[in-house]
Design a protein around this motif. Structure first.
Motif, PDB file in Angstrom:
ATOM      1  N   GLY A  96       0.796  -1.214   0.000  1.00  0.00           N
ATOM      2  CA  GLY A  96       0.000   0.000   0.000  1.00  0.00           C
ATOM      3  C   GLY A  96       0.828   1.263   0.000  1.00  0.00           C
ATOM      4  O   GLY A  96       0.445   2.271   0.608  1.00  0.00           O
ATOM      5  N   GLY A  97       1.980   1.232  -0.676  1.00  0.00           N
ATOM      6  CA  GLY A  97       2.856   2.395  -0.743  1.00  0.00           C
ATOM      7  C   GLY A  97       3.816   2.509   0.422  1.00  0.00           C
ATOM      8  O   GLY A  97       4.657   3.426   0.450  1.00  0.00           O
ATOM      9  N   LYS A  98       3.754   1.589   1.388  1.00  0.00           N
ATOM     10  CA  LYS A  98       4.616   1.631   2.565  1.00  0.00           C
ATOM     11  C   LYS A  98       5.723   0.599   2.431  1.00  0.00           C
ATOM     12  O   LYS A  98       5.456  -0.583   2.272  1.00  0.00           O
ATOM     13  N   GLN A  99       6.978   1.074   2.475  1.00  0.00           N
ATOM     14  CA  GLN A  99       8.116   0.164   2.388  1.00  0.00           C
ATOM     15  C   GLN A  99       8.228  -0.673   3.659  1.00  0.00           C
ATOM     16  O   GLN A  99       8.189  -0.151   4.776  1.00  0.00           O
ATOM     17  N   ILE A 100       8.330  -1.997   3.490  1.00  0.00           N
ATOM     18  CA  ILE A 100       8.440  -2.923   4.610  1.00  0.00           C
ATOM     19  C   ILE A 100       9.865  -3.449   4.686  1.00  0.00           C
ATOM     20  O   ILE A 100      10.396  -3.953   3.696  1.00  0.00           O
ATOM     21  N   LYS A 101      10.487  -3.345   5.854  1.00  0.00           N
ATOM     22  CA  LYS A 101      11.835  -3.862   6.037  1.00  0.00           C
ATOM     23  C   LYS A 101      11.769  -5.342   6.356  1.00  0.00           C
ATOM     24  O   LYS A 101      11.233  -5.750   7.385  1.00  0.00           O
ATOM     25  N   LEU A 102      12.315  -6.154   5.474  1.00  0.00           N
ATOM     26  CA  LEU A 102      12.327  -7.595   5.671  1.00  0.00           C
ATOM     27  C   LEU A 102      13.680  -8.037   6.211  1.00  0.00           C
ATOM     28  O   LEU A 102      14.727  -7.450   5.887  1.00  0.00           O
ATOM     29  N   VAL A 103      13.655  -9.087   7.019  1.00  0.00           N
ATOM     30  CA  VAL A 103      14.887  -9.673   7.539  1.00  0.00           C
ATOM     31  C   VAL A 103      14.833 -11.176   7.307  1.00  0.00           C
ATOM     32  O   VAL A 103      13.758 -11.771   7.202  1.00  0.00           O
ATOM     33  N   ALA A 104      16.009 -11.780   7.209  1.00  0.00           N
ATOM     34  CA  ALA A 104      16.077 -13.226   7.008  1.00  0.00           C
ATOM     35  C   ALA A 104      15.375 -13.945   8.161  1.00  0.00           C
ATOM     36  O   ALA A 104      15.535 -13.583   9.330  1.00  0.00           O
ATOM     37  N   HIS A 105      14.569 -14.951   7.798  1.00  0.00           N
ATOM     38  CA  HIS A 105      13.768 -15.644   8.810  1.00  0.00           C
ATOM     39  C   HIS A 105      13.430 -17.023   8.269  1.00  0.00           C
ATOM     40  O   HIS A 105      12.992 -17.173   7.134  1.00  0.00           O
ATOM     41  N   LYS A 106      13.635 -18.061   9.098  1.00  0.00           N
ATOM     42  CA  LYS A 106      13.271 -19.398   8.672  1.00  0.00           C
ATOM     43  C   LYS A 106      11.780 -19.626   8.832  1.00  0.00           C
ATOM     44  O   LYS A 106      11.187 -19.242   9.842  1.00  0.00           O
ATOM     45  N   GLY A 107      11.182 -20.272   7.842  1.00  0.00           N
ATOM     46  CA  GLY A 107       9.758 -20.582   7.915  1.00  0.00           C
ATOM     47  C   GLY A 107       8.877 -19.410   7.518  1.00  0.00           C
ATOM     48  O   GLY A 107       9.341 -18.368   7.056  1.00  0.00           O
ATOM     49  N   MET A 108       7.580 -19.600   7.717  1.00  0.00           N
ATOM     50  CA  MET A 108       6.597 -18.615   7.304  1.00  0.00           C
ATOM     51  C   MET A 108       6.540 -17.447   8.285  1.00  0.00           C
ATOM     52  O   MET A 108       6.677 -17.614   9.498  1.00  0.00           O
ATOM     53  N   GLN A 109       6.319 -16.264   7.736  1.00  0.00           N
ATOM     54  CA  GLN A 109       6.121 -15.053   8.521  1.00  0.00           C
ATOM     55  C   GLN A 109       4.716 -14.522   8.256  1.00  0.00           C
ATOM     56  O   GLN A 109       4.191 -14.680   7.152  1.00  0.00           O
ATOM     57  N   ARG A 110       4.124 -13.887   9.253  1.00  0.00           N
ATOM     58  CA  ARG A 110       2.803 -13.282   9.091  1.00  0.00           C
ATOM     59  C   ARG A 110       2.918 -11.778   9.346  1.00  0.00           C
ATOM     60  O   ARG A 110       3.442 -11.362  10.387  1.00  0.00           O
ATOM     61  N   LEU A 111       2.435 -11.010   8.392  1.00  0.00           N
ATOM     62  CA  LEU A 111       2.500  -9.557   8.487  1.00  0.00           C
ATOM     63  C   LEU A 111       1.094  -8.988   8.412  1.00  0.00           C
ATOM     64  O   LEU A 111       0.344  -9.281   7.484  1.00  0.00           O
ATOM     65  N   GLU A 112       0.719  -8.192   9.394  1.00  0.00           N
ATOM     66  CA  GLU A 112      -0.560  -7.492   9.410  1.00  0.00           C
ATOM     67  C   GLU A 112      -0.293  -6.006   9.572  1.00  0.00           C
ATOM     68  O   GLU A 112       0.464  -5.612  10.468  1.00  0.00           O
ATOM     69  N   LEU A 113      -0.918  -5.187   8.738  1.00  0.00           N
ATOM     70  CA  LEU A 113      -0.713  -3.750   8.844  1.00  0.00           C
ATOM     71  C   LEU A 113      -1.858  -2.988   8.206  1.00  0.00           C
ATOM     72  O   LEU A 113      -2.602  -3.503   7.367  1.00  0.00           O
ATOM     73  N   GLU A 114      -1.995  -1.721   8.606  1.00  0.00           N
ATOM     74  CA  GLU A 114      -2.970  -0.826   8.008  1.00  0.00           C
ATOM     75  C   GLU A 114      -2.335  -0.094   6.845  1.00  0.00           C
ATOM     76  O   GLU A 114      -1.150   0.254   6.881  1.00  0.00           O
ATOM     77  N   ILE A 115      -3.132   0.155   5.814  1.00  0.00           N
ATOM     78  CA  ILE A 115      -2.663   0.844   4.618  1.00  0.00           C
ATOM     79  C   ILE A 115      -3.260   2.242   4.586  1.00  0.00           C
ATOM     80  O   ILE A 115      -4.481   2.409   4.640  1.00  0.00           O
ATOM     81  N   ASN A 116      -2.426   3.248   4.533  1.00  0.00           N
ATOM     82  CA  ASN A 116      -2.815   4.630   4.309  1.00  0.00           C
ATOM     83  C   ASN A 116      -4.115   5.013   5.016  1.00  0.00           C
ATOM     84  O   ASN A 116      -5.130   5.257   4.368  1.00  0.00           O
ATOM     85  N   PRO A 117      -4.138   5.072   6.326  1.00  0.00           N
ATOM     86  CA  PRO A 117      -5.377   5.398   7.046  1.00  0.00           C
ATOM     87  C   PRO A 117      -5.914   6.797   6.761  1.00  0.00           C
ATOM     88  O   PRO A 117      -7.082   7.077   6.997  1.00  0.00           O
TER      89      PRO A 117
END
Length: 339
Positions: A96-117
């Motif tokens: 949604g136009g917001k840059q997300i900083k990713l880091v190395a991680h084993k297995g699945m990750q879950r990301l929840e966030l609001e987009i442009n409130p």
């Protein structure tokens, strides 16, 4: 132990949409969740490089650099992404136009966030840049529009007006449950307000087999059903849901059919229309069924060309067999787009 597993499996299947046509649960569907990844195809994505679906996952990247984005654009939304990272490189992920900083991680990750409130911009739900030799693997990409307003109060037809004339036979009434019922036809119930760019969401119940109705939008004022139409018709041919009858539920009628009939008669189903300039996307039970850009020459009459100007929204009474209920009609207005 086996009995417990069996009960859990049965409960899970009942919670999902009929025939497992949508991977969303009934509660998610009713709330208005949308799938940016349908669980089985690359529909709704643009990319350069490598993108494929394998074992129910959407896989970006591999041996070559991959840039991709979802054609679904929203503002004021909540997004959920479930993914894993493969390889040495770290992808660039924008939600949604917001840059997300990713880091190395084993297995699945879950990301929840609001987009442009604040609702002041309109961006793709997801944009990706994956370096060669790496992958990002998604099992879920879903979002829900937030901040919409109700179009129907569940008590009366305040904010709506039926198109008048002796030949128009539809009866629009409010049921004790707070549902809007449309019976008989032809007829046309129009909003007082006009809308141009928006997300429209609603639930519908067809009380007969393969009944015909529709939601018109960007309609010309004081004209009968003169706008684009998001079709309502749950019929399909040869027992094949990829062969819709009369364009199918969620189609832009006479412009583009749905790729699959997802909804059923005699049960509630959800519909979503994202109207962003010439670009129109529709979802049924949260499942994406149309992704279409009207490339016709601009025209004030949408029957004759592309129309991006505002117009009324209306509910169609198609014919004497019409008998449908509607509920949870809501709309979120979107920013203007550059043509």
């Amino acid at each position: 132990m086996r009995l417990a597993v069996l009960i859990l499996t049965l409960f899970s299947s009942l919670a999902r949409a009929s025939d497992s046509l949508s991977p969303l649960t009934r509660e998610e569907i009713s709330r208005g969740w949308l799938l940016a990844f349908d669980g089985e195809s690359t529909f709704g994505w643009k990319w350069e490089g490598s993108l494929e679906v394998k074992d129910g996952n959407l896989i970006f990247g591999g041996t070559q650099k991959t840039e991709a984005f979802s054609t679904l654009k929203l503002t004021k939304a909540k997004a959920v992404l479930v993914f894993s990272l493969e390889g040495p490189g770290i992808p660039s992920l924008t939600v949604g136009g917001k840059q997300i900083k990713l880091v190395a991680h084993k297995g699945m990750q879950r990301l929840e966030l609001e987009i442009n409130p604040t609702g002041d911009s309109l961006e793709p739900i997801v944009e990706l840049n994956v370096p060669a030799g790496s992958q990002i693997v998604f099992s879920k990409i879903a979002c829900i529009p937030m901040g919409g307003i109700s179009l129907f109060n569940g008590k009366d037809l305040n904010g709506w007006k039926p198109f008048r004339g002796e030949k128009y036979k539809s009866v629009y009434s409010v049921r004790p449950e707070g549902w809007l019922n449309v019976k008989n036809g032809p007829g046309d119930l129009q909003t007082d307000r006009k809308f141009d760019n928006f997300v429209l969401q609603l639930e519908c119940f067809s009380k007969g087999k393969a009944l015909n109705s529709g939601i018109f939008f960007r309609c010309i004022a004081d004209q009968y059903q003169n706008g684009y139409e998001m079709q309502i018709h749950n019929g399909y041919k040869e027992n094949d849901r990829t062969k819709p009858t009369d364009f199918g539920t969620g189609a832009i009628y006479r412009r583009i059919p749905v790729r699959k009939v997802v909804s059923n008669d005699f049960e509630w189903f959800a519909m979503t229309l994202v109207a962003e300039g010439r670009h129109l996307r529709t979802f049924v039970n949260g499942y994406p069924v149309v992704d279409w850009t009207d490339d016709r020459k601009p025209n004030d009459n949408p029957r004759q060309g592309s129309k991006t100007a505002s117009g009324h929204i209306s509910i169609q009474g198609h014919d004497p067999t019409t008998d449908l209920n509607f509920r949870n009609l809501r709309i979120l207005e979107l920013p203007k787009t550059k043509e």
